[in-house]
Design a protein around this motif. Structure first.
Motif, PDB file in Angstrom:
ATOM      1  N   GLU A 109       0.830  -1.202   0.000  1.00  0.00           N
ATOM      2  CA  GLU A 109       0.000   0.000   0.000  1.00  0.00           C
ATOM      3  C   GLU A 109       0.865   1.253   0.000  1.00  0.00           C
ATOM      4  O   GLU A 109       0.615   2.195  -0.755  1.00  0.00           O
ATOM      5  CB  GLU A 109      -0.907  -0.017   1.234  1.00  0.00           C
ATOM      6  CG  GLU A 109      -1.758   1.234   1.386  1.00  0.00           C
ATOM      7  CD  GLU A 109      -2.456   1.279   2.733  1.00  0.00           C
ATOM      8  OE1 GLU A 109      -3.432   2.029   2.862  1.00  0.00           O
ATOM      9  OE2 GLU A 109      -2.010   0.576   3.657  1.00  0.00           O
ATOM     10  N   GLU A 110       1.907   1.269   0.841  1.00  0.00           N
ATOM     11  CA  GLU A 110       2.755   2.458   0.912  1.00  0.00           C
ATOM     12  C   GLU A 110       3.559   2.641  -0.374  1.00  0.00           C
ATOM     13  O   GLU A 110       3.814   3.769  -0.808  1.00  0.00           O
ATOM     14  CB  GLU A 110       3.689   2.363   2.116  1.00  0.00           C
ATOM     15  CG  GLU A 110       4.477   3.646   2.354  1.00  0.00           C
ATOM     16  CD  GLU A 110       5.380   3.556   3.557  1.00  0.00           C
ATOM     17  OE1 GLU A 110       5.932   4.599   3.945  1.00  0.00           O
ATOM     18  OE2 GLU A 110       5.540   2.460   4.108  1.00  0.00           O
ATOM     19  N   ALA A 111       3.987   1.538  -0.991  1.00  0.00           N
ATOM     20  CA  ALA A 111       4.718   1.649  -2.255  1.00  0.00           C
ATOM     21  C   ALA A 111       3.841   2.289  -3.330  1.00  0.00           C
ATOM     22  O   ALA A 111       4.289   3.188  -4.062  1.00  0.00           O
ATOM     23  CB  ALA A 111       5.202   0.267  -2.698  1.00  0.00           C
ATOM     24  N   HIS A 112       2.585   1.847  -3.453  1.00  0.00           N
ATOM     25  CA  HIS A 112       1.676   2.471  -4.420  1.00  0.00           C
ATOM     26  C   HIS A 112       1.397   3.925  -4.073  1.00  0.00           C
ATOM     27  O   HIS A 112       1.350   4.792  -4.945  1.00  0.00           O
ATOM     28  CB  HIS A 112       0.360   1.681  -4.482  1.00  0.00           C
ATOM     29  CG  HIS A 112       0.437   0.430  -5.302  1.00  0.00           C
ATOM     30  ND1 HIS A 112       1.005  -0.734  -4.833  1.00  0.00           N
ATOM     31  CD2 HIS A 112       0.042   0.170  -6.583  1.00  0.00           C
ATOM     32  CE1 HIS A 112       0.945  -1.671  -5.768  1.00  0.00           C
ATOM     33  NE2 HIS A 112       0.368  -1.155  -6.837  1.00  0.00           N
ATOM     34  N   TRP A 113       1.199   4.181  -2.772  1.00  0.00           N
ATOM     35  CA  TRP A 113       0.924   5.556  -2.336  1.00  0.00           C
ATOM     36  C   TRP A 113       2.082   6.486  -2.701  1.00  0.00           C
ATOM     37  O   TRP A 113       1.874   7.608  -3.152  1.00  0.00           O
ATOM     38  CB  TRP A 113       0.687   5.548  -0.836  1.00  0.00           C
ATOM     39  CG  TRP A 113       0.288   6.876  -0.258  1.00  0.00           C
ATOM     40  CD1 TRP A 113      -0.967   7.336  -0.075  1.00  0.00           C
ATOM     41  CD2 TRP A 113       1.162   7.893   0.224  1.00  0.00           C
ATOM     42  NE1 TRP A 113      -0.945   8.588   0.480  1.00  0.00           N
ATOM     43  CE2 TRP A 113       0.351   8.956   0.676  1.00  0.00           C
ATOM     44  CE3 TRP A 113       2.548   8.025   0.312  1.00  0.00           C
ATOM     45  CZ2 TRP A 113       0.882  10.126   1.216  1.00  0.00           C
ATOM     46  CZ3 TRP A 113       3.073   9.184   0.834  1.00  0.00           C
ATOM     47  CH2 TRP A 113       2.251  10.220   1.287  1.00  0.00           C
ATOM     48  N   THR A 114       3.309   6.013  -2.531  1.00  0.00           N
ATOM     49  CA  THR A 114       4.478   6.844  -2.820  1.00  0.00           C
ATOM     50  C   THR A 114       4.623   7.085  -4.316  1.00  0.00           C
ATOM     51  O   THR A 114       4.858   8.214  -4.759  1.00  0.00           O
ATOM     52  CB  THR A 114       5.737   6.162  -2.265  1.00  0.00           C
ATOM     53  OG1 THR A 114       5.584   5.957  -0.854  1.00  0.00           O
ATOM     54  CG2 THR A 114       6.971   7.026  -2.513  1.00  0.00           C
ATOM     55  N   MET A 115       4.477   6.022  -5.115  1.00  0.00           N
ATOM     56  CA  MET A 115       4.688   6.177  -6.560  1.00  0.00           C
ATOM     57  C   MET A 115       3.566   6.968  -7.221  1.00  0.00           C
ATOM     58  O   MET A 115       3.789   7.590  -8.262  1.00  0.00           O
ATOM     59  CB  MET A 115       4.811   4.789  -7.205  1.00  0.00           C
ATOM     60  CG  MET A 115       6.066   4.043  -6.785  1.00  0.00           C
ATOM     61  SD  MET A 115       6.302   2.496  -7.687  1.00  0.00           S
ATOM     62  CE  MET A 115       7.849   1.959  -6.970  1.00  0.00           C
ATOM     63  N   GLN A 116       2.365   6.951  -6.638  1.00  0.00           N
ATOM     64  CA  GLN A 116       1.288   7.751  -7.198  1.00  0.00           C
ATOM     65  C   GLN A 116       1.549   9.247  -7.046  1.00  0.00           C
ATOM     66  O   GLN A 116       1.006  10.049  -7.803  1.00  0.00           O
ATOM     67  CB  GLN A 116      -0.039   7.394  -6.507  1.00  0.00           C
ATOM     68  CG  GLN A 116      -0.686   6.123  -7.018  1.00  0.00           C
ATOM     69  CD  GLN A 116      -1.977   5.845  -6.307  1.00  0.00           C
ATOM     70  OE1 GLN A 116      -2.281   6.444  -5.282  1.00  0.00           O
ATOM     71  NE2 GLN A 116      -2.758   4.911  -6.852  1.00  0.00           N
ATOM     72  N   ARG A 117       2.379   9.627  -6.078  1.00  0.00           N
ATOM     73  CA  ARG A 117       2.599  11.030  -5.785  1.00  0.00           C
ATOM     74  C   ARG A 117       3.956  11.522  -6.255  1.00  0.00           C
ATOM     75  O   ARG A 117       4.433  12.557  -5.813  1.00  0.00           O
ATOM     76  CB  ARG A 117       2.446  11.251  -4.275  1.00  0.00           C
ATOM     77  CG  ARG A 117       0.991  11.154  -3.847  1.00  0.00           C
ATOM     78  CD  ARG A 117       0.821  10.776  -2.392  1.00  0.00           C
ATOM     79  NE  ARG A 117      -0.590  10.737  -2.016  1.00  0.00           N
ATOM     80  CZ  ARG A 117      -1.402   9.726  -2.274  1.00  0.00           C
ATOM     81  NH1 ARG A 117      -0.947   8.655  -2.909  1.00  0.00           N
ATOM     82  NH2 ARG A 117      -2.673   9.777  -1.914  1.00  0.00           N
ATOM     83  N   CYS A 118       4.605  10.750  -7.152  1.00  0.00           N
ATOM     84  CA  CYS A 118       5.894  11.171  -7.724  1.00  0.00           C
ATOM     85  C   CYS A 118       5.647  12.122  -8.888  1.00  0.00           C
ATOM     86  O   CYS A 118       4.665  11.990  -9.635  1.00  0.00           O
ATOM     87  CB  CYS A 118       6.689   9.955  -8.197  1.00  0.00           C
ATOM     88  SG  CYS A 118       7.246   8.879  -6.865  1.00  0.00           S
ATOM     89  N   SER A 119       6.566  13.054  -9.062  1.00  0.00           N
ATOM     90  CA  SER A 119       6.497  13.978 -10.202  1.00  0.00           C
ATOM     91  C   SER A 119       7.911  14.400 -10.562  1.00  0.00           C
ATOM     92  O   SER A 119       8.779  14.531  -9.702  1.00  0.00           O
ATOM     93  CB  SER A 119       5.635  15.205  -9.865  1.00  0.00           C
ATOM     94  OG  SER A 119       6.192  15.909  -8.773  1.00  0.00           O
TER      95      SER A 119
END
Length: 876
Positions: free
Chosen positions: A515-525
């Motif tokens: 869950e945290e891995a997806h959460w982090t990669m969704q907020r990358c820019s």
């Protein structure tokens, strides 16, 4: 006549005692259903009770229950004779017609003659007028009070205007404070960078020192070996024969040769007689045999000497090899010691780095919440709080518990506060672990790095795994940026650096959940750096485990539920209760923000077959949880309405504070199980780890004021085979102060001016070594010290309330009053919520008396001993 009853009494001529027989025969039912406060006004009006009698019946401390007060009222009326009996029946006919019919056997007529007979109709009218006058006086007092409250309201409005002006000034000061805080943070960041550079330089120097020590050890061992060889050669040189001895031996050899020649010349054969010749032949034959025997002995002696020489050579060789091996062993031992010290130093440095990283995470989250949300959210929440305070006014800190429970919050306020807490819970997903040593072997493989754009990272790759197995890339989109950058299936992701939610961050992916891995990669820019390792063996092993069903996703950790969750909700399929432990197997079940969990068997700690989903930590909403009204399942951390206001003001008008500070602080919160105090739960899940204990665990009794009495009862009632008290160490004041500095003390008591009784972990372990439970009189504040020493106590909490306090009267308790004792016990219940492990609670209905309480306590101790201990490591 009154319903025909007085005339019958006069005609019958019965005495007073016979009149009261019907009342005494129904005394039990009358005592249970009659409320004395309901009858005393009428009885006083009829002049069968005076003011002293009424005060004794209603307010005497000796009459602890309604049954006792009703019984005392009947005794007083019985003493009044026939008149008391008549007036009592009239009061029953007016207030309790069913009881009147039970006593007299007749239907009530609703006629009341005593007041009319004694005082006349004018007396009854006067009595009613007096009551009306009293009500008018009460109404006037209410009007005066209302005028005073209006005046106070106007005063408060004026004060509110002043406070608004003061608030504006404080806002200006707040801005200046924020500017100064920003400057301080910049200086602090610069100081941290310099500190990190110094730490890295120190670590490099430490590595060089270790290498030099290693070289020094090798040179010392080589020097020792050379020194031993030199000493051996010197000893051989010193022990060789001198030249004079060699010359002397040569002269002796020459003399022996000359003597041998002379002897040979003497024994040369000459002409001998026949008899002598025969004798000589015999002697020659004997000499030959003797020579042969002697030659055999010489050969055997030579062989023995040769074997001795070979044995000595082997001995010397083995001694040399032994010395060589001893030197090598000593060298290896020193190397091992050096490497062990070095690994310990590295582990300590890693722990320090992890602590710094945790602090950085927390500081980043706080700064992110403070600056990214900014003044917009703060003004909005301040406005909401001010609007609510302008409609009932700010709640009084000294208001009674019943007032702020019933008036402090309504549904709109609870919804507002729950929205606030829900918004804060979305700041970051649940992180079960910030450190992991389960994959140390894989960390020795080379780490690689690549750069790519993070905006489409999660769309280009598919992830698999979790905190227990690691995060792996399971597929990469063809011709995508991730594929062009070099990301492939089977790569083990370790670290992500770049712009996350508008801020440059460094996120460890090695121990995070899916869950945290997806959460982090969704907020990358923007551009990011991804550190990874080609760990194809680990990836194939994870794929095999997933296909065989031995693992569900790669996530694995245990949590304790701090509120009730109903399975009837649309967002979950598993019903769990407060304080239940579940095993989280997947933090993104079927791609949703839900956790797949398995129930855990209470005794063995193994997973049960029943599985289901619960809302994730970041998506848990208060309306999704079904909070029971049963106080047994109340949330572990809750606040009353007054403290919710204080928490909101601290959170959104002054400064952010940790959730653990937002607990109930009112002394007026006498009922911790009220509906309002259960309305908000700040920590839905807590991370726990299992501990299986084979030895007998120590026992703590709560509240502490009952501990000594219960311990003595347990030991006196045949518990000496399984239980024992903890014998303290008697120390002087100097020894006590020294012991405090060097090791934790579980409990201590000053025996006299210079002597202390001290209980240490060693005293507790000594009782456990005998196979017995150690019964302790210590407070629950010692639980953390025990857990740090891997001593897992059994905590038995006896819930004390007004219903069961009477059951403890046979125990020798030293209390001022029962009400004060109940209040102190309730206040101590809040201390139990801060312990890092679960406790067993005995409800009031589980025991009927002191002996029954001891039996239930012993049974519960045996039951808790068989259970798995779940410890919340974050609280240690």
């Amino acid at each position: 006549s009154f319903g025909g009853w007085p005339s019958e009494m006069e005609n019958g001529g019965e005495d007073t005692e016979s009149l009261w027989e019907s009342v005494e025969s129904n005394r039990y039912i009358l005592s249970r259903y009659i409320s004395p406060g309901k009858l005393t006004p009428y009885l006083r009006q009829c002049k069968v009770l005076d003011e002293q009698d009424e005060d004794e019946v209603l307010n005497s401390l000796l009459l602890v229950s309604k049954v006792n007060r009703t019984g005392r009222l009947l005794d007083i009326l019985h003493g009044k004779g026939e008149r008391g009996y008549v007036v009592f029946l009239e009061s029953l006919e007016f207030y309790y017609p069913d009881l009147y019919k039970l006593v007299t056997g007749k239907e009530p007529t609703r006629r009341f003659s005593t007041i009319v007979v004694e005082e006349g109709h004018e007396g009854l009218t006067q009595f009613l007028m007096n009551e009306v006058i009293k009500l008018q006086q009460q109404a006037k007092a209410k009007d005066v009070q209302r005028v005073d409250l209006i005046g106070k309201q106007r005063t408060l409005e004026d004060e509110q205007k002043k406070l608004r002006l003061t608030n504006q000034e404080l806002s200006a000061f707040q801005q200046r404070y924020n500017k100064m805080k920003e400057d301080r943070n910049n200086y602090n960041d610069e100081l941290l960078r310099e500190k990190n550079m110094a730490v890295m330089r120190s670590r490099d120097l430490q590595l060089e020192i270790d290498q030099l020590k290693h070289r020094l050890n090798k040179l010392e061992e080589e020097c020792k070996m050379e020194r031993k060889q030199s000493l051996k050669l010197k000893n051989d040189i010193e022990n060789r024969p001198r030249k004079e001895q060699i010359f002397e031996l040569e002269r002796e050899n020459e003399v022996l040769k000359i003597k041998l020649q002379e002897l040979q010349s003497i024994i040369q054969p000459g002409p001998l007689p026949a008899s002598d010749k025969a004798i000589l032949d015999i002697l020659e034959h004997d000499r030959q045999e003797a020579l042969e025997d002697r030659q055999d002995l010489v050969n055997r002696l030579y062989n023995l000497h040769e074997e001795i020489r070979q044995a000595e050579e082997l001995r010397d060789k083995y001694l040399e090899e032994k010395e060589d091996l001893e030197l090598r062993s000593s060298t290896l031992q020193k190397d091992c010691e050096m490497y062990r010290n070095r690994m310990n130093t590295i582990i300590i440095q890693l722990e320090e780095v992890e602590k710094e990283r945790d602090q950085a995470f927390r500081a980043r989250d706080e700064a992110q919440h403070q600056f990214s949300q900014g003044l917009v959210d703060k003004d909005k929440y301040r406005k909401q709080v001010n609007e609510e305070m302008e409609t009932r006014g700010p709640p009084s800190l000294h208001s009674s518990s019943s007032s702020h429970q019933s008036e402090c919050l309504d549904s709109y306020d609870l919804e507002t506060v729950n929205n606030i807490f829900r918004k804060l819970s979305l700041e970051r997903p649940f992180r079960p672990s910030l450190s992991s040593f389960s994959r140390v072997s894989s960390s020795l493989r080379p780490v690689q790095e690549l750069s790519l754009l993070g905006d489409q990272l999660l769309a280009d790759v598919t992830l698999v795994g979790g905190n227990d197995s690691g995060i792996f890339v399971s597929s990469v989109q063809s011709e995508s940026g991730a594929e062009k950058a070099g990301l492939r299936e089977g790569h083990h992701l370790l670290l992500l650096e770049g712009c996350i939610r508008g801020e440059n961050q460094s996120i460890s992916l090695d121990t995070c959940t899916q869950e945290e891995a997806h959460w982090t990669m969704q907020r990358c820019s923007g551009p990011i750096q991804l550190h990874y390792r080609a760990n194809y063996d680990g990836y194939r092993r994870l794929q095999r485990d997933l296909s065989e069903g031995t693992v569900t996703s790669g996530d694995s950790f245990y949590i304790r539920i701090n509120l009730n969750i109903s399975g009837q909700s649309d967002t979950c399929s598993l019903s769990v209760l407060c304080d239940e432990v579940v095993h989280v197997l997947d933090t993104m079940h079927q791609g949703k923000w839900e956790w797949l969990c398995s129930r855990v068997e209470a005794y063995s700690g193994t997973d049960l077959s029943e599985k289901g989903t619960i809302p994730s930590y970041s998506r848990l909403q208060p309306e999704e949880s079904s909070l029971s009204s049963d106080p047994k399942s109340s949330p572990r951390i809750a606040m009353c309405g007054h403290c919710i206001y204080l928490c909101c003001i601290l959170l959104y008008t002054l400064q952010p504070v940790p959730f653990t500070m937002c607990v109930c602080v009112c002394e007026d919160c006498a009922d911790p199980y009220s509906d309002v105090s259960r309305s908000v739960n700040l920590v839905p899940y807590s991370l726990v780890s299992p501990q299986r204990v084979q030895r007998k665990r120590p026992v703590l009794i709560s509240p502490n004021s009952l501990a000594r009495t219960i311990i003595q009862k347990i030991l006196n009632m045949g518990g000496a085979m399984d239980f024992n008290i903890c014998k303290p160490d008697v120390l002087t004041k100097e020894e006590f102060l020294m012991r405090q500095r060097i090791e934790p003390i579980i409990s201590s008591r000053e025996k006299n001016t210079n002597t202390y009784e001290v209980v240490s972990p060693e005293n507790i372990e000594a009782v456990a070594a005998k196979g017995k439970h150690c019964l302790m009189e210590a407070d629950v504040s010692c639980v953390k010290d025990l857990l740090r020493r891997e001593i897992y106590p059994i905590i038995i909490h006896i819930k004390i309330c007004d219903k069961n306090i009477r059951k403890l009267r046979k125990l020798p308790l030293r209390v001022d009053s029962e009400e004060e004792f109940v209040r102190v016990c309730r206040s101590r219940e809040r201390e139990l919520e801060s312990v890092p492990c679960l406790y067993a609670c005995l409800e009031p209905e589980e025991w009927a008396g002191p002996d029954d309480l001891i039996r239930v306590v012993k049974d519960r101790i045996q039951e808790e001993q068989r259970k798995t201990v779940w410890v919340e490591q974050d609280l240690l």
